[in-house]
Motif scaffolding. Structure first.
Motif, PDB file in Angstrom:
ATOM      1  N   TYR A   1      43.167  44.057  40.791  1.00  0.00           N
ATOM      2  CA  TYR A   1      42.689  43.936  39.406  1.00  0.00           C
ATOM      3  C   TYR A   1      43.030  45.212  38.664  1.00  0.00           C
ATOM      4  O   TYR A   1      42.723  46.328  39.110  1.00  0.00           O
ATOM      5  CB  TYR A   1      41.175  43.714  39.388  1.00  0.00           C
ATOM      6  CG  TYR A   1      40.628  43.465  38.001  1.00  0.00           C
ATOM      7  CD1 TYR A   1      40.679  42.192  37.443  1.00  0.00           C
ATOM      8  CD2 TYR A   1      40.074  44.495  37.250  1.00  0.00           C
ATOM      9  CE1 TYR A   1      40.191  41.949  36.159  1.00  0.00           C
ATOM     10  CE2 TYR A   1      39.573  44.264  35.979  1.00  0.00           C
ATOM     11  CZ  TYR A   1      39.649  42.991  35.447  1.00  0.00           C
ATOM     12  OH  TYR A   1      39.164  42.763  34.180  1.00  0.00           O
TER      13      TYR A   1
ATOM     14  N   LEU B   1      35.441  43.151  34.881  1.00  0.00           N
ATOM     15  CA  LEU B   1      35.689  44.115  35.959  1.00  0.00           C
ATOM     16  C   LEU B   1      34.667  43.932  37.081  1.00  0.00           C
ATOM     17  O   LEU B   1      35.019  43.899  38.266  1.00  0.00           O
ATOM     18  CB  LEU B   1      35.630  45.540  35.414  1.00  0.00           C
ATOM     19  CG  LEU B   1      35.627  46.665  36.445  1.00  0.00           C
ATOM     20  CD1 LEU B   1      36.907  46.660  37.266  1.00  0.00           C
ATOM     21  CD2 LEU B   1      35.435  48.023  35.760  1.00  0.00           C
TER      22      LEU B   1
ATOM     23  N   VAL C   1      40.469  47.554  42.821  1.00  0.00           N
ATOM     24  CA  VAL C   1      40.566  47.893  41.406  1.00  0.00           C
ATOM     25  C   VAL C   1      41.516  49.062  41.190  1.00  0.00           C
ATOM     26  O   VAL C   1      41.472  50.063  41.927  1.00  0.00           O
ATOM     27  CB  VAL C   1      39.166  48.249  40.848  1.00  0.00           C
ATOM     28  CG1 VAL C   1      39.262  48.777  39.432  1.00  0.00           C
ATOM     29  CG2 VAL C   1      38.249  47.038  40.915  1.00  0.00           C
TER      30      VAL C   1
END
Length: 310
Positions: A213, A226, A236
């Motif tokens: 992500y 998120l 992330v």
């Protein structure tokens, strides 16, 4: 208790209405920003009732959660009901000296969704409080077999540098970017593929197949997307700005203000799916613990009870 609030921020509202109260949500024929009513893309509980604000009487409402200054004019007929102003956003303008529109008031409390926002808004003498986000856990889990990066954002063309759109081309040599959200169809970049405003469940199912992500927002409040990606189990890659530095622990992703560091980390995760899996597992564990729905609702219950008792 009976809580009046406008359906402004869909993901936040979906978490908020999971509580034990009766939620009064304004609706109008146009179902515009002043009367969206109940969510149509996510099943809200039966405790959420659509109402005409003008027809409400003071006895119908116990507490009002405001999210925009203009809402004050629409509740004048309800008298001095307990009021909370929920601030979703980072300040705009002369940061860090931006005055909050509810500054220096003694008739309400400003609730911020991050400690960063509380730090940067100038609220004057108004009491402030922080209740961090809570998220209804996504139903899917990360698989990450696709060597692609997922981005979830709204209006990336108009907002550009705010959302980090100008940085996308730095990552496309490493992997294609799949960008989801409202107003993304206008993006015209090589190896950037847009998915305009998909249903939330469908979006979660799709991003779960992407390797990592990507969060490139320079100046924004902590996006619920998120947190959702972390709860899915995605590693992330994020700019080390605003609340992201507190939300993403070191073992859950790579954060940096040097973009080349994030590009190198993206290549690493594309090349090493086992490392991505380990980081995603840490991200999921952290996000479930910090941004769980039970904690979120308990924090709101304490504040609501304090206001109504007072």
């Amino acid at each position: 208790m009976n809580i009046l609030f406008w359906h402004v921020h869909g993901s936040w509202a979906t978490a908020f209405v999971q509580g034990k109260h009766r939620y009064l949500v304004p609706v109008n024929d146009a179902r515009d920003e002043w009367g969206r009513g109940r969510a149509r893309t996510f099943p809200w509980p039966e405790t959420v009732e659509e109402v005409d604000v003008a027809s409400l009487r003071p006895d119908d409402v116990d507490v009002i959660v405001l999210q925009r200054p203009a809402e004050l004019d629409r509740i004048a007929h309800l008298g001095r009901k307990p009021k909370i102003f929920l601030e979703h956003n980072t300040p705009k303008g002369n940061v860090p000296d931006t005055r909050h529109p509810m500054a220096d008031r003694d008739d309400l409390t400003i609730v911020h969704v991050t400690h960063f926002n509380d730090l940067f808004w100038d609220a004057g003498g108004t009491r402030t409080h922080v209740i961090e986000h809570g998220v209804v856990p996504p139903a899917v889990r990360w698989t990450g077999e696709l060597e692609r990066l997922a981005v979830v954002t709204n209006e990336p063309v108009r907002r550009n540098r705010v959302t980090g759109t100008d940085l996308y081309h730095r990552f496309t040599p490493v992997a294609p970017l799949d960008v989801y959200g409202m107003g993304v169809a206008g993006l015209r970049l090589d190896r950037v593929f847009t998915h305009d405003d998909p249903p939330q469940a469908a979006m979660h199912e799709q991003i779960a197949h992407r390797r990592a992500y990507l969060h490139l927002c320079r100046w924004t409040s902590l996006g619920l997307s998120l947190i959702e990606a972390m709860q899915i189990g995605m590693p992330v890659l994020a700019l080390a700005t605003t609340e992201a530095v507190a939300a993403v622990p070191a073992d859950a992703g790579v954060l940096a203000t040097r973009v080349d560091t994030l590009v190198e980390a993206a290549q690493w995760l594309i090349d090493d799916p086992d490392a991505a899996r380990r980081m995603g597992a840490a991200a999921r564990q952290s996000a479930l613990a910090r941004y769980g729905l039970d904690r979120f609702l308990a924090d709101w219950d304490r504040l609501l009870e304090e206001h109504t008792c007072a």
